[in-house]
Design a protein around this motif. Sequence first.
Motif, short mmCIF file in Angstrom:
data_model
loop_
_atom_site.label_atom_id
_atom_site.label_comp_id
_atom_site.label_asym_id
_atom_site.label_seq_id
_atom_site.Cartn_x
_atom_site.Cartn_y
_atom_site.Cartn_z
N HIS A 99 25.05 55.69 -19.03
CA HIS A 99 23.81 55.88 -18.27
C HIS A 99 22.57 55.94 -19.18
O HIS A 99 21.57 55.24 -18.96
N HIS A 121 19.32 53.27 -19.87
CA HIS A 121 17.89 53.60 -19.92
C HIS A 121 17.28 53.10 -21.23
O HIS A 121 16.20 52.50 -21.24
N ASP A 166 15.96 62.53 -18.45
CA ASP A 166 16.08 62.36 -17.00
C ASP A 166 16.68 63.61 -16.38
O ASP A 166 16.74 64.66 -17.02
N ILE A 193 19.92 63.71 -14.71
CA ILE A 193 21.34 63.76 -15.02
C ILE A 193 21.91 62.34 -14.91
O ILE A 193 21.59 61.60 -13.99
N ASP A 197 16.16 55.42 -12.72
CA ASP A 197 17.48 54.80 -12.57
C ASP A 197 17.42 53.38 -12.00
O ASP A 197 18.28 52.55 -12.33
FE LIG Z 1 18.85 58.46 -15.22
#
Ligand SMILES: [Fe+2]
Length: 498
Positions: free
Chosen positions: A110, A114, A133, A135, A301
């Motif tokens: 994740h 990003h 961020d 989570i 996201d």
């Molecule tokens: Fe995120």
Amino acid sequence: MNILGISAGFHDAAVTAVSNGEIVFAGHSERYSKRKHDPDLHPDLIKDAMKYIGQVDQIAYYERPWAKFTRQLYAGQYKDAFNQYNLRNELYKIAQWSGLHSAPIKNYNHHLSHAAAGFQTSPFDDATVVVIDAIGEWDTISIWHAYYDDTTGRAEYQKLWGQKYPHSIGLMYSAFTKHVGLKPLDEEYILMGMAGWGKYDSIRQLRLNHSIVEDDQDIKFKHNFHLGLPDDIVLPNKSEDIAYAAQELTEELISSIMIKARHLGVSSNLVYMGGVALNCRANRMLGEYFDSIWIMPNPGDAGSSLGAAAMAAGRRLVWKDAFLGYDISGPYPVKGIISELATNKICGVASGRAEFGPRALGNRSLLADPRGPEIKDKVNEIKRRQKFRPFAPVILEELVHEYFDMPVGWNTSPYMQTVAVCRDPDSYPAIVHVDGTSRVQTVPKDGSGIRQLLEQWYVWTGCPMLLNTSLNIRGEPMVNDRSDADRFEQLYGVKVCS
Ligand SMILES: [Fe+2]
């Protein structure tokens, strides 16, 4: 190679199509389904992406489901853990409508998604990347050194530091958002706007910080903000003061991370990503720590659909601008907008490709003459939003310093990512917040539609800026196609030019 990057299953589903290193399409599900923050993939979104690439060789997903599953178990989110989003199943369900046939799926971390969305669209050959961020799987903050390998040209990421769930600045900000009666994971930007109206004395702010933060260097909290704000912290009474206190604390913690990143990183170029990078009030201080700043205009996201595609591509992507979504074809209606502004002072525009990201940058915008005292209420009548929130200015880039005092390190702001102090707030009250700042969008000499419009508007009025807010029906996401624009016209009686 044709790559389809996907972020979906939690909130803000989005798709990015990359063909031979070029970002040819990127869009949001919500613009098609009209459901704000829609977590599900919309078949028409994929269908539109397919028009640009024809076939898909690789599907890239923005996180690793198994790692997320372990965190959900740890967090007690059993329902979520055992109803895990299954991308393969979801794509199978919409295959016959979307035109997407089976292709191998690769899952990427994740925070790395990003980081890649930022670094591989940035102008830098090497950079210190900071991701903050709410989570992901486990990571909540991460700092990376990113660079391109000299021989292969591949993007490489070396992790320098990280913090994990439950210690999360994003979750803390969302807990405050919820506490003042706003919607978490949606209305954090309203809390940020509210902060401008608040105040809190420094002694009480320090006391509050102390009751929340365990370690401000390692960014550890005394509470798990995933569960909301604890009862034992002493907060001010007014929502505005709570917002102010939350914003102050957030900025202090971000500042601490940036100092750490500058110290650990080998590069003075900053790439900053993650949902917290949308906090334009906090972003004004980034230039105090780094020489150059790049925040991809969709740092949350949804933007990680691009990040996952970037990971699969492995190299620098061609970044032109944020106009990557659905296309309302035809020339930008400069004449029509100017004549409407001359008569009614307000005009909508739905032209060209939709913006990829949460900000309207001129292709799906409600524009207005920013001069004079009455325009703010007029636009508010249409938007019907909280009166304490200001609207933003869009200005010819070369004149920005005459009208705004830009923060250190921010010579320009093409994607509305920082606030700047307005030099003449009395003449332009509609685009200035109560604290004297504006969320500025600067437009370079790039030949874009909004550039042509501003140039002609300046020649005609002597004013180089317009008020710019997103074109959306209340409660709905931004307008996508012409039929949305028609509905807007009918509902509000405001012309939308295409
Ligand atoms: Fe995120």
